[in-house]
Write an enzyme that holds these catalytic residues in place. Sequence first.
Site, PDB file in Angstrom:
ATOM      1  N   CYS A   1     -10.017 -42.535 101.487  1.00  0.00           N
ATOM      2  CA  CYS A   1     -11.107 -42.032 102.330  1.00  0.00           C
ATOM      3  C   CYS A   1     -12.349 -41.755 101.473  1.00  0.00           C
ATOM      4  CB  CYS A   1     -10.640 -40.820 103.117  1.00  0.00           C
ATOM      5  SG  CYS A   1     -11.581 -40.606 104.631  1.00  0.00           S
TER       6      CYS A   1
ATOM      7  N   HIS B   1      -6.081 -42.645 105.629  1.00  0.00           N
ATOM      8  CA  HIS B   1      -5.216 -41.799 104.791  1.00  0.00           C
ATOM      9  C   HIS B   1      -3.780 -42.323 104.810  1.00  0.00           C
ATOM     10  CE1 HIS B   1      -8.040 -38.494 103.974  1.00  0.00           C
ATOM     11  NE2 HIS B   1      -8.544 -38.792 105.167  1.00  0.00           N
TER      12      HIS B   1
ATOM     13  N   GLU C   1      -1.450 -41.713 102.901  1.00  0.00           N
ATOM     14  CA  GLU C   1      -0.464 -40.698 102.478  1.00  0.00           C
ATOM     15  C   GLU C   1       0.290 -40.082 103.654  1.00  0.00           C
ATOM     16  OE1 GLU C   1      -3.758 -40.493 102.093  1.00  0.00           O
ATOM     17  OE2 GLU C   1      -4.539 -38.465 102.437  1.00  0.00           O
TER      18      GLU C   1
HETATM   19  N1  GLN Z   1     -16.495 -36.760 103.965  1.00  0.00           N
HETATM   20  C1  GLN Z   1     -16.180 -38.133 104.196  1.00  0.00           C
HETATM   21  C2  GLN Z   1     -16.424 -38.538 105.638  1.00  0.00           C
HETATM   22  O1  GLN Z   1     -16.551 -37.711 106.487  1.00  0.00           O
HETATM   23  C3  GLN Z   1     -14.750 -38.434 103.800  1.00  0.00           C
HETATM   24  C4  GLN Z   1     -13.719 -37.732 104.617  1.00  0.00           C
HETATM   25  C5  GLN Z   1     -12.354 -37.763 104.004  1.00  0.00           C
HETATM   26  O2  GLN Z   1     -12.204 -38.052 102.829  1.00  0.00           O
HETATM   27  N2  GLN Z   1     -11.343 -37.424 104.756  1.00  0.00           N
HETATM   28  O3  GLN Z   1     -16.507 -39.707 105.940  1.00  0.00           O
END
Ligand code: GLN
Length: 545
Positions: free
Chosen positions: A383, A509, A511
């Site tokens: 992400c 994600h 994970e």
């Molecule tokens: N802050 C970033 C976004 O909103 C990444 C979010 C995250 O890593 N879950 O896109």
Amino acid sequence: MTTKVIFFTGGVLSSVGKGVTAAAIGRLLKARGFNITIQKLDPYLNVDPGTLSPYQHGEVYVLDDGAETDLDLGHYERFCDLRLTRNSTVTTGQVYQEVLDRERRGDYLGGTIQVIPHITNEIKRRIALAGKASNADIVLVEVGGTVGDIEGQPFLEAIREMRNELGRGNTAFVHLTWLPYLKATGEIKTKPTQHSVRELRSIGILPDMIVARSDYPVEKAICGKIAQFCDVPAEAVIPLETSGLLYQIPLVLEEMRVAEILLDRLNLSPKQEPDLAKWRWMVQELGREKPAVRVGLVGKYVELHDAYLSVREAIKHAALYAGVDVEVEWISAADLEKGIGLERLENVDGIIVPGGFGSRGVEGKILAAKYAREHKLPYLGLCMGMQVMVVEYGRSVLGFSDANSSEFDKLSTHPVIDLMPEQANLEETGGTMRLGLYPCQIQPDTLAASLYQTERVDERHRHRYEVNNDFRAVFEQNGMFFSGLSPNRVLVEIAELRGHPFMLGCQFHPEFLSRPTAPHPLFSGFIAAVCQTLGLAAETRPQGS
Ligand code: GLN
């Protein structure tokens, strides 16, 4: 068949592993052929933990349907290999919100709205819904907090009423306590356990089983004493010593016949001989001494490992199946940003940059991505970890010196990560984040394709920003390839670098979908690359053999 319910309450202290115990028992019941589901009742007033700081609450765990939940849901999914829904997470905030919405609509026809019965009925409705929606034979319900907390009272009242309504043979109560150890006399003390059971009984709940957690081995005599004072059969007092190996807990509980005792209580017979062969193999492998690799985790909340619980577990799963141990080096992104601890990057064999929000430490993460790229060190970006990989490439390779995410620099002339107009309607409907499961089309002849071995995957998301489509072409013409796209090709899901042993970032994600019995392909690929750069042949064993 009536749905049976097992309730888990806690006494003496919080944080003694109620979630893991419930999850472990879930695994034992599932191994006996039962369809189970698990639900967490959280007595705090937040509607969900999505807005809570990781310092307060550890990681926010995301489900397929986009529910932002407590990290215990991660334990449930990993231990029981389940895909849960928002029915599995209930907070006081949600319950009150629902009841108050109904009150405003006039649904109560002028009645006075009270904690009992309106709040307790809504809690009971949600517990019943969890079982019904998943068609479960057995629902495991964990009540957060400890007995005696003011905010937990409506939940305890609701579950007390449920025993009456469902009948004794359809419900079981497991109470988890803590046995302190007195150094001065070298004794384990049962008094706090006795008091917490008394407290539970004073509100009308009689436990059927007591799981007594302790940092030290607990002798039979101690269990006998607890049984005597707390009116629980001796066999149903389960001592559970702290273990560094969480995945061992189902096997420890199996030894003590926990599933048999509970099934007996619920008038159920196992549907099959417990099938724990794969689990036993996995635990044995975890305990076996193996060559170790070092993975640097560069994040904002590294002092608090629970903030990255699922990432840590996913690394562990992948390493296990590659036949190596992993030491995670927790590297503070904020320190790197200030020029502190840069040498720590030299001492790791691979780098993971996990998800994150807010500007603190971002430059440190970008620096870590640069280090990994320049030193051909395996890199996995999750992400935000993918976003910084793109920003870094934009700055260093494409020469866009002010490249950034518009989350951090609204004035950048190269907002390579930005809010996408295609996502605008998402904001209008009130949700400000892309949450939950979204499909991703894997592009052929890429690293991602070789790892996933399939053309389409569905992964869990939690973010606002995306790779800016205006810059996609220039990146692709210069060595960064977007190997995973939304099916309409509008959103970038995976970015990877050509000519690097392993530099891959994903907007989702992964994970959250890794399991101890089935590691995630992206983590497996990353660990395999780490092994390869170290000259360690990654052992690829058939899973669970
Ligand atoms: N802050 C970033 C976004 O909103 C990444 C979010 C995250 O890593 N879950 O896109």
